[in-house]
Design an enzyme around this catalytic site. Structure first.
Site, PDB file in Angstrom:
ATOM      1  CD  GLU A 348      27.305 -56.148 -49.266  1.00 21.14           C
ATOM      2  OE1 GLU A 348      26.255 -56.113 -48.577  1.00 21.14           O
ATOM      3  OE2 GLU A 348      28.364 -56.623 -48.829  1.00 21.14           O
ATOM      4  N   PRO A 349      24.112 -53.756 -54.063  1.00 19.46           N
ATOM      5  CG  PRO A 349      24.135 -53.365 -56.378  1.00 19.46           C
ATOM      6  CD  PRO A 349      25.041 -53.629 -55.194  1.00 19.46           C
ATOM      7  N   GLY A 350      20.685 -54.729 -54.211  1.00 24.56           N
ATOM      8  CA  GLY A 350      19.793 -55.867 -54.422  1.00 24.56           C
ATOM      9  C   GLY A 350      18.503 -55.405 -55.045  1.00 24.56           C
ATOM     10  CE1 TYR A 391       9.995 -55.131 -45.669  1.00 22.51           C
ATOM     11  CE2 TYR A 391       9.938 -54.818 -43.287  1.00 22.51           C
ATOM     12  CZ  TYR A 391      10.423 -55.496 -44.406  1.00 22.51           C
ATOM     13  OH  TYR A 391      11.315 -56.524 -44.250  1.00 22.51           O
ATOM     14  CB  CYS A 418      -7.965 -66.194 -43.344  1.00 24.37           C
ATOM     15  SG  CYS A 418      -8.906 -67.266 -44.436  1.00 24.37           S
ATOM     16  CE1 TYR A 448      15.263 -58.321 -49.443  1.00 24.15           C
ATOM     17  CE2 TYR A 448      15.230 -56.412 -50.884  1.00 24.15           C
ATOM     18  CZ  TYR A 448      15.917 -57.275 -50.056  1.00 24.15           C
ATOM     19  OH  TYR A 448      17.262 -57.101 -49.861  1.00 24.15           O
TER      20      TYR A 448
END
Length: 491
Positions: A348-350, A391, A418, A448
């Site tokens: 399942e590569p994304g 992250y 802000c 992402y």
């Protein structure tokens, strides 16, 4: 990731964009430590940089994380897919996201070539739009989705529901109802409560294929927030404490549910092959116990995705060729030792499909020099890319649209929001004469970013423009103030 070479006329020689295997260490926040420049596709040395449109040779790794179609002209104009980024910015405004269709398709083909007998399912959570659904379907991949929204978008675009897997640690009644109504190919069970819920929704005369997501007790991934294979997080059923075995037994007791296999997902931004091999051994051991206890031989093994890519030149990335070779060998060896037939593998590569195909283009709004830092503020930020704040991901922005003779200086590229944490790139080199009105482009922006985007400060989400063979077309329009006002119905 190894790639299938494009014809020479379509691709300027440059450093590889392919992930390469590495066990490089990470910093305390999980960001990879900069390593030596990555080798070329398939582990071969990267080709020497060549002049672009008559200009001087670029540094060996200057464009290594950009789409393969990228060309930099002597006067500073940068083209992706044959289209100048400055023209896209002028025609669509900024921020704007550019997606190289040829790069996406090539990466899909690379996965099919590396795993010819496996099911390859693109992870829709990385980024999804109608055009991308078509590209993935035309390249022969399946999809995995995490919500009724992703599922509906795919199926209403024409994607075959039987080639879709539904994930999720907390699937809503709408998620499950939509999956059953549309005939989704697999539902991945993540919690024991789902077993009875799915069985009841299917009904005594119905039938639904399912998998059980197992937590194999492996910690892998580029940051603690994206490690999902260990026992101390919210996903899956633990192999260590017996919850996975118990859930499998319960599924097998439901005649309307067909257990097709075991699923796991170790995490994201994994650059080492070893965790996948450990997972294969542990999951094959579980499949052997299922056979011995229940007399059932499961036909599928889903290893998830999480394949790491480089966001900056020289960073480590997963070598897909090595992964495929070693996983196949480990699977064959483990199955032979257990006396099991080799199950059909699912991958399942994304991020590894769309991440390197995307470029975000921003316009500089302000340059502020303080005694300790120089801040370059742009018209986007954490609303269209929250990953640096979440992250600690680091990027390599680049001045595009003009050539600067100025020496580089270390700056921090910040967003317009802000929040003190609204930082897109910290301590990066940009020309010292960078000024308001300039365009900055951030590569490796295809995964992402927009899928996690928000309208913080009521700033609309950017548009997406596809490029290929010198042509650009709008895929997703900009979210406008009218769109945001239309949702506010409480006055």
């Amino acid at each position: 990731m190894t790639t299938v070479p494009l014809p020479a006329a379509q691709r300027a020689p440059r450093a590889s964009t392919a992930p390469t295997a590495s066990t490089a260490p990470t910093t305390p926040d999980g960001s990879p430590v900069t390593a030596a420049p990555a080798p070329g596709h398939g582990g071969a040395p990267a080709p020497a940089p060549a002049p672009r449109h008559g200009g001087a040779p670029a540094p060996a790794d200057a464009l290594s994380v950009w789409p393969a179609s990228t060309v930099e002209e002597p006067h500073g104009r940068v083209l992706v897919g044959g289209v100048p980024l400055s023209e896209i910015a002028e025609g669509n405004g900024t921020p704007v996201y550019v997606l190289d269709e040829a790069e996406v398709r090539e990466r899909c083909r690379t996965y099919r070539s590396a795993f010819p007998e496996a099911g390859i399912h693109y992870a829709a959570k990385a980024f999804l739009c109608r055009a991308l659904v078509h590209w993935v379907e035309e390249e022969g991949l399946g999809l995995d989705v995490c919500s009724a929204g992703e599922l509906e978008l795919a199926v209403t675009t024409g994607f075959p529901a039987e080639r879709i897997l539904l994930h999720g640690n907390a699937k809503s009644p709408q998620d499950l109802g939509t999956a059953l109504r549309l005939g989704v190919g697999r539902i991945v069970i993540d919690t024991p409560a789902e077993i009875a819920r799915i069985a009841a929704a299917v009904g005594s005369g119905g039938h639904q294929k399912v998998m059980v997501r197992v937590t194999p007790g492996i910690s892998a991934g580029g940051h603690r927030k994206i490690r999902t294979g260990s026992d101390d997080q919210k996903f899956g059923l633990s192999l260590r404490d017996g919850h996975a075995q118990h859930a499998i037994a319960r599924v097998l007791d439901q005649p309307q549910l067909e257990l097709t296999g075991i699923h796991c997902h170790l995490g994201s931004q994994i650059t080492d092959v070893k965790p996948y091999l450990v997972a294969v051994r542990r999951l094959v051991g579980l499949m052997a116990r299922v056979r011995d206890t229940h007399g059932v031989t499961l036909p599928e093994l889903d290893l998830g995705g999480g394949h790491g890519i480089a966001h900056r030149p020289g960073e480590p990335a997963l070598d897909l060729t090595t992964l495929a070779r070693k996983v196949r060998a480990e699977l064959a060896e483990s199955c032979a030792a257990a006396g099991l037939p080799v199950p059909r593998l699912v991958i399942e590569p994304g991020r590894a499909v769309t991440g390197p195909a995307g470029v975000a283009v921003y316009r500089v709004l302000a340059v502020k020099r303080t005694p300790g830092r120089t801040f370059v503020a742009v018209d986007g930020g954490m609303s269209d890319n929250p990953r640096p704040a979440l992250y600690g991901v680091r990027y390599a922005p680049r001045l595009v649209g003009r050539h600067s003779p100025a020496e580089p200086e270390r700056v921090t590229v910040v967003g317009r929001h802000c929040e003190a944490g609204d930082i897109l790139a910290e301590d990066v080199p940009l020309p010292a004469d960078t000024h308001p009105g300039d365009l900055l482009a951030v590569p490796v922006a295809g995964a992402y970013h927009l899928s996690m985007a928000s309208s913080y400060n009521l700033v609309g989400r950017p548009p997406v423009v596809a490029v290929r063979d010198g042509r650009a077309r709008l895929l997703v329009r900009r979210e406008t103030l009218e769109d945001l006002r239309a949702r506010d119905v409480g006055l």
